[in-house]
Design an enzyme around this catalytic site. Sequence first.
Site, PDB file in Angstrom:
ATOM      1  NE  ARG A  44      84.917   2.678  23.116  1.00 13.55           N
ATOM      2  CZ  ARG A  44      83.936   3.570  22.933  1.00 13.55           C
ATOM      3  NH1 ARG A  44      84.186   4.759  22.425  1.00 13.55           N
ATOM      4  NH2 ARG A  44      82.701   3.253  23.269  1.00 13.55           N
ATOM      5  NE  ARG A  45      80.569   4.327  25.280  1.00 15.44           N
ATOM      6  CZ  ARG A  45      79.608   3.416  25.313  1.00 15.44           C
ATOM      7  NH1 ARG A  45      79.236   2.885  26.476  1.00 15.44           N
ATOM      8  NH2 ARG A  45      79.008   3.021  24.202  1.00 15.44           N
ATOM      9  NE  ARG A  52      81.505  -1.812  35.335  1.00 17.93           N
ATOM     10  CZ  ARG A  52      82.488  -2.111  34.521  1.00 17.93           C
ATOM     11  NH1 ARG A  52      82.239  -2.716  33.375  1.00 17.93           N
ATOM     12  NH2 ARG A  52      83.732  -1.801  34.817  1.00 17.93           N
ATOM     13  CB  CYS A 100      95.522  -6.473  28.173  1.00 16.50           C
ATOM     14  SG  CYS A 100      95.361  -5.094  29.319  1.00 16.50           S
ATOM     15  NE  ARG A 160      74.673   0.388  30.368  1.00 15.87           N
ATOM     16  CZ  ARG A 160      74.955   0.574  29.085  1.00 15.87           C
ATOM     17  NH1 ARG A 160      75.635   1.635  28.695  1.00 15.87           N
ATOM     18  NH2 ARG A 160      74.542  -0.275  28.169  1.00 15.87           N
ATOM     19  CE  LYS A 216      78.718  -1.377  22.535  1.00 13.38           C
ATOM     20  NZ  LYS A 216      78.962  -1.718  23.942  1.00 13.38           N
ATOM     21  CG  ASP A 217      79.038  -6.265  24.356  1.00 13.95           C
ATOM     22  OD1 ASP A 217      79.727  -5.272  24.658  1.00 13.95           O
ATOM     23  OD2 ASP A 217      77.790  -6.278  24.398  1.00 13.95           O
TER      24      ASP A 217
END
Length: 305
Positions: A126-127, A144, A235, A150, A80-81
């Site tokens: 998104r979250r 972050r 973007c 985190r 996903k990164d």
Amino acid sequence: MSKVIRIGTRDSELAMWQARTVQNALERTGHQSELVPVKSTGDLNLDQPLYEMGITGIFTKTLDVAMIKGEVDIAVHSMKDVPTALPKGIVEAAVMKRASNKDILVHKGIDFLENKSGKIATGSLRRKAQWLHRYPEHEVVDLRGNVNTRMQKLQDNDWNGAIFAAAGLERIEIKPDNYIDLNWMIPAPAQGAMLIVAMEKDEESRKALALLKHQESQICVHVEREFLKVLEGGCTAPIGALAKIQDDHIHFHGALFSLDGTRKIEVEKSVPVAQAENLGKFCAQEVLNNGGRELMQHIKTALNN
């Protein structure tokens, strides 16, 4: 004598876990390998023309450079990164079997969910957008760092909770008891999947990694990332996508949100697996035609100001 494959990885606990998983899988197929933790980009000259395709992956750039410079043979990423366009010369070599794709809320008690006041932490657009779509009265603060950092920040602050990918916490065994599944939240494209990349010209490494591919996971994440690629246009935006295979059909659910969560443009489709090739593209085009094009332009303007 086959070569010892040098596995490039970031040096966080989660990244090292993922790299060791790949190392163990390679050993089971008879290939020798070694881990090469790669430090930050601070001492690298990224102004040199190493990239020809506008790569922006903050978590992948260091490893891309190490591969291009010949310091490692392959690199392991949380998929996903990874930007949807890889640097020239680097190719996808394997998608391993996907773990949980869910987002979870690690909390300090869930009574606040019934109230208009609440403070949730996440560094993900998104979250944040999906949380505000569901709980518009709540405050979302930025968070972050790697998963360990985190988790510590959650303990050190007065937040009600923080949102994490279940897979990351499960992999390094720090998923606490005080969590709830956010089954209503559409995950990031390819969330829970691990991607291994190699140099296109490195046939030996690519051949070894081909044995690690998981076909069903690969099909699903490709649909999700195609949806992302067509929508994004370079973007970053609040985009969720999930594809699942069931009964020889691939079921897709994707959505684009406004930054503040007030707008949601979603699409759901189910087609035979044999027709999966352009599913992500078609679903993205449907979102764009239903107002997504204007919303993406608004997001780009807002993020650039």
